[in-house]
Structures are given as C-alpha cells and as structure tokens.
Scaffold this motif. Structure first.
Motif, PDB file in Angstrom:
ATOM      1  N   VAL A  47      13.814  30.687 -26.724  1.00 33.62           N
ATOM      2  CA  VAL A  47      13.552  29.744 -25.697  1.00 33.62           C
ATOM      3  C   VAL A  47      12.127  29.999 -25.291  1.00 33.62           C
ATOM      4  CG1 VAL A  47      14.475  29.221 -23.333  1.00 33.62           C
ATOM      5  CG2 VAL A  47      16.107  30.137 -24.882  1.00 33.62           C
ATOM      6  N   THR A  48      11.475  29.075 -25.054  1.00 35.26           N
ATOM      7  CA  THR A  48      10.104  29.243 -24.967  1.00 35.26           C
ATOM      8  C   THR A  48       9.547  27.934 -23.759  1.00 35.26           C
ATOM      9  OG1 THR A  48       9.627  29.806 -26.960  1.00 35.26           O
ATOM     10  CG2 THR A  48       7.551  29.115 -25.901  1.00 35.26           C
ATOM     11  N   LEU A  49       8.756  28.516 -22.584  1.00 37.12           N
ATOM     12  CA  LEU A  49       8.436  27.469 -21.708  1.00 37.12           C
ATOM     13  C   LEU A  49       7.267  26.577 -22.446  1.00 37.12           C
ATOM     14  CD1 LEU A  49       8.435  29.777 -18.523  1.00 37.12           C
ATOM     15  CD2 LEU A  49       9.925  27.906 -19.377  1.00 37.12           C
ATOM     16  N   LYS A  50       7.255  25.378 -22.107  1.00 34.69           N
ATOM     17  CA  LYS A  50       6.288  24.389 -22.645  1.00 34.69           C
ATOM     18  C   LYS A  50       5.369  24.059 -21.507  1.00 34.69           C
ATOM     19  CE  LYS A  50       7.239  21.038 -25.234  1.00 34.69           C
ATOM     20  NZ  LYS A  50       7.648  19.735 -25.898  1.00 34.69           N
ATOM     21  N   THR A  51       5.779  24.146 -20.325  1.00 31.34           N
ATOM     22  CA  THR A  51       5.045  23.717 -19.082  1.00 31.34           C
ATOM     23  C   THR A  51       5.166  24.832 -17.771  1.00 31.34           C
ATOM     24  OG1 THR A  51       6.781  22.347 -17.991  1.00 31.34           O
ATOM     25  CG2 THR A  51       5.347  21.020 -19.394  1.00 31.34           C
ATOM     26  N   GLY A  52       4.223  24.727 -16.692  1.00 35.51           N
ATOM     27  CA  GLY A  52       4.356  25.748 -15.854  1.00 35.51           C
ATOM     28  C   GLY A  52       3.356  26.730 -15.863  1.00 35.51           C
ATOM     29  N   LYS A  53       3.483  27.688 -14.827  1.00 36.01           N
ATOM     30  CA  LYS A  53       2.713  28.872 -14.779  1.00 36.01           C
ATOM     31  C   LYS A  53       2.756  29.898 -16.071  1.00 36.01           C
ATOM     32  CE  LYS A  53       1.861  32.693 -11.681  1.00 36.01           C
ATOM     33  NZ  LYS A  53       2.329  33.397 -10.481  1.00 36.01           N
ATOM     34  N   TYR A  54       3.896  29.879 -16.750  1.00 36.22           N
ATOM     35  CA  TYR A  54       4.238  30.727 -18.013  1.00 36.22           C
ATOM     36  C   TYR A  54       4.142  30.020 -19.159  1.00 36.22           C
ATOM     37  CZ  TYR A  54       5.260  33.792 -13.912  1.00 36.22           C
ATOM     38  OH  TYR A  54       5.138  34.685 -12.530  1.00 36.22           O
ATOM     39  N   THR A  55       3.486  28.713 -19.259  1.00 37.60           N
ATOM     40  CA  THR A  55       3.572  27.952 -20.584  1.00 37.60           C
ATOM     41  C   THR A  55       3.226  29.007 -21.541  1.00 37.60           C
ATOM     42  OG1 THR A  55       2.749  26.064 -19.293  1.00 37.60           O
ATOM     43  CG2 THR A  55       2.263  26.067 -21.755  1.00 37.60           C
ATOM     44  N   GLY A  56       4.164  28.592 -22.609  1.00 39.54           N
ATOM     45  CA  GLY A  56       4.004  29.471 -24.149  1.00 39.54           C
ATOM     46  C   GLY A  56       4.701  30.731 -24.265  1.00 39.54           C
ATOM     47  N   ARG A  57       5.356  31.165 -22.941  1.00 35.52           N
ATOM     48  CA  ARG A  57       5.944  32.544 -22.707  1.00 35.52           C
ATOM     49  C   ARG A  57       7.434  32.468 -23.438  1.00 35.52           C
ATOM     50  NH1 ARG A  57       6.529  36.995 -18.144  1.00 35.52           N
ATOM     51  NH2 ARG A  57       7.599  38.255 -19.545  1.00 35.52           N
ATOM     52  N   LYS A  58       7.933  33.179 -24.301  1.00 39.62           N
ATOM     53  CA  LYS A  58       9.212  33.189 -24.759  1.00 39.62           C
ATOM     54  C   LYS A  58       9.853  33.816 -23.597  1.00 39.62           C
ATOM     55  CE  LYS A  58      12.202  35.454 -28.400  1.00 39.62           C
ATOM     56  NZ  LYS A  58      12.069  36.222 -29.319  1.00 39.62           N
ATOM     57  N   ILE A  59      11.003  33.397 -23.219  1.00 39.98           N
ATOM     58  CA  ILE A  59      11.838  33.800 -22.063  1.00 39.98           C
ATOM     59  C   ILE A  59      13.254  33.955 -22.454  1.00 39.98           C
ATOM     60  CG2 ILE A  59      10.356  32.784 -20.399  1.00 39.98           C
ATOM     61  CD1 ILE A  59      12.665  30.730 -19.946  1.00 39.98           C
ATOM     62  N   GLY A  60      13.430  33.800 -23.803  1.00 40.80           N
ATOM     63  CA  GLY A  60      15.063  34.238 -24.092  1.00 40.80           C
ATOM     64  C   GLY A  60      15.155  34.060 -25.821  1.00 40.80           C
ATOM     65  N   THR A  61      16.332  34.694 -25.999  1.00 37.03           N
ATOM     66  CA  THR A  61      16.868  34.585 -27.532  1.00 37.03           C
ATOM     67  C   THR A  61      18.278  34.509 -27.569  1.00 37.03           C
ATOM     68  OG1 THR A  61      14.971  35.864 -28.283  1.00 37.03           O
ATOM     69  CG2 THR A  61      16.834  35.430 -29.709  1.00 37.03           C
ATOM     70  N   LEU A  62      18.880  33.563 -27.987  1.00 36.96           N
ATOM     71  CA  LEU A  62      20.141  33.327 -28.083  1.00 36.96           C
ATOM     72  C   LEU A  62      20.835  33.144 -29.394  1.00 36.96           C
ATOM     73  CD1 LEU A  62      20.445  30.817 -25.030  1.00 36.96           C
ATOM     74  CD2 LEU A  62      21.006  33.089 -24.914  1.00 36.96           C
ATOM     75  N   ALA A  63      22.038  33.601 -29.769  1.00 39.80           N
ATOM     76  CA  ALA A  63      22.732  33.101 -30.964  1.00 39.80           C
ATOM     77  C   ALA A  63      24.288  32.724 -30.645  1.00 39.80           C
ATOM     78  CB  ALA A  63      22.890  34.665 -31.692  1.00 39.80           C
ATOM     79  N   GLY A  64      24.623  31.928 -31.544  1.00 34.07           N
ATOM     80  CA  GLY A  64      25.955  31.347 -31.476  1.00 34.07           C
ATOM     81  C   GLY A  64      26.042  29.885 -32.093  1.00 34.07           C
ATOM     82  N   THR A  65      27.059  29.167 -32.046  1.00 32.28           N
ATOM     83  CA  THR A  65      27.137  28.113 -32.653  1.00 32.28           C
ATOM     84  C   THR A  65      28.125  27.275 -31.747  1.00 32.28           C
ATOM     85  OG1 THR A  65      28.984  28.833 -34.156  1.00 32.28           O
ATOM     86  CG2 THR A  65      26.859  28.674 -35.130  1.00 32.28           C
ATOM     87  N   GLY A  66      28.047  25.858 -31.963  1.00 28.05           N
ATOM     88  CA  GLY A  66      29.055  24.862 -31.495  1.00 28.05           C
ATOM     89  C   GLY A  66      28.906  24.823 -29.993  1.00 28.05           C
ATOM     90  N   GLY A  67      28.046  25.070 -29.345  1.00 30.97           N
ATOM     91  CA  GLY A  67      27.734  24.878 -27.929  1.00 30.97           C
ATOM     92  C   GLY A  67      27.861  26.220 -26.999  1.00 30.97           C
ATOM     93  N   SER A  68      28.229  27.267 -27.616  1.00 33.31           N
ATOM     94  CA  SER A  68      28.446  28.535 -26.894  1.00 33.31           C
ATOM     95  C   SER A  68      27.488  29.615 -27.336  1.00 33.31           C
ATOM     96  CB  SER A  68      29.679  28.982 -26.818  1.00 33.31           C
ATOM     97  OG  SER A  68      30.685  28.068 -26.035  1.00 33.31           O
ATOM     98  N   TYR A  69      26.614  30.029 -26.637  1.00 29.40           N
ATOM     99  CA  TYR A  69      25.540  31.008 -26.915  1.00 29.40           C
ATOM    100  C   TYR A  69      25.474  32.347 -26.040  1.00 29.40           C
ATOM    101  CZ  TYR A  69      24.488  26.523 -29.557  1.00 29.40           C
ATOM    102  OH  TYR A  69      24.739  25.459 -30.031  1.00 29.40           O
ATOM    103  N   ALA A  70      24.989  33.213 -26.657  1.00 34.25           N
ATOM    104  CA  ALA A  70      24.882  34.705 -25.786  1.00 34.25           C
ATOM    105  C   ALA A  70      23.554  35.408 -26.451  1.00 34.25           C
ATOM    106  CB  ALA A  70      25.885  35.649 -26.153  1.00 34.25           C
ATOM    107  N   GLY A  71      23.041  36.270 -25.534  1.00 30.72           N
ATOM    108  CA  GLY A  71      21.865  36.855 -26.154  1.00 30.72           C
ATOM    109  C   GLY A  71      21.023  37.435 -24.656  1.00 30.72           C
ATOM    110  N   GLU A  72      19.722  37.371 -24.721  1.00 35.65           N
ATOM    111  CA  GLU A  72      18.870  37.968 -23.708  1.00 35.65           C
ATOM    112  C   GLU A  72      17.986  36.760 -22.994  1.00 35.65           C
ATOM    113  OE1 GLU A  72      16.719  41.071 -25.184  1.00 35.65           O
ATOM    114  OE2 GLU A  72      18.357  42.561 -24.811  1.00 35.65           O
TER     115      GLU A  72
END
Length: 112
Positions: A47-72
């Motif tokens: 998950v990476t921000l494309k706009t705003g104050k933190y543009t370009g910053r990676k804000i998350g990593t999720l794993a999963g399938t079928g619509g449900s995901y978990a991570g940080e």
C-alpha cells in the motif's frame, strides 16, 4: 479434433484464472481524501500513497486472497506501525489497524 479444442479451451480458462487480479489491487481514495495504490509486491500487496503530504511513502503490506487480507499498516503522521487488515466489499475497502489486537481503528476507502 474435438478433444484438441476442448483441451485448448480448458487451458485458456486456466491461464485466464491464474492471471486474475485480487480485488484489493487498484487505486483507492482514503478516508482523509488522499489516493493510495495497492499493488502486488513479492507475494503480498504493498500500500503506497500517491497523493498528499506523504506521497510515495509505503504505508502497508497485506497478504491474503479473495477479499480478506492481513498484515501491517503504518500511520504516516505518527510514524507508527500496527497489525492491520483489509476487507474488500464491492468498491469499498475496510482497513483496520490494531494495537495488541484490542485497540482498533478502522476506515473505509473507496475504489477510484
């Protein structure tokens, strides 16, 4: 001849299914109005921000399938990382971050 056509059709269906994107992949409008992009990265989804104050910053990593995901998930303003999850329902993504799986905060993002 018919056997060859059936086999070719089955292979085409299998190939199409293997390349189908997960529902979480795409551009999302966050609760604060920024745009985030979620894309496949190394067996999970970044998950990476494309706009705003933190543009370009990676804000998350999720794993999963079928619509449900978990991570940080990281709150970029506080620079703190929490255990997180995401659940896709149509064009909505419910993101949740938790401390010790007890104190949780959630947001709903909208697909762009």
């Amino acid at each position: 001849m018919i056997r060859s056509l059936i086999l070719a059709g089955a292979l085409a269906v299998i190939a199409g299914t293997a390349h189908a994107e997960e529902p979480i992949v795409g551009n999302w409008k966050t609760a604060s109005g920024e745009t985030a992009v979620i894309a496949a990265c190394g067996g999970s989804f970044c998950v990476t921000l494309k706009t705003g104050k933190y543009t370009g910053r990676k804000i998350g990593t999720l794993a999963g399938t079928g619509g449900s995901y978990a991570g940080e998930i990281t709150d970029p303003a506080a620079d703190k990382t929490y255990s997180g999850s995401g659940k896709v329902s149509g064009n909505s993504l419910r993101m949740q971050g938790c401390v010790l799986k007890v104190l949780c905060k959630s947001q709903t993002w909208t697909r762009l």
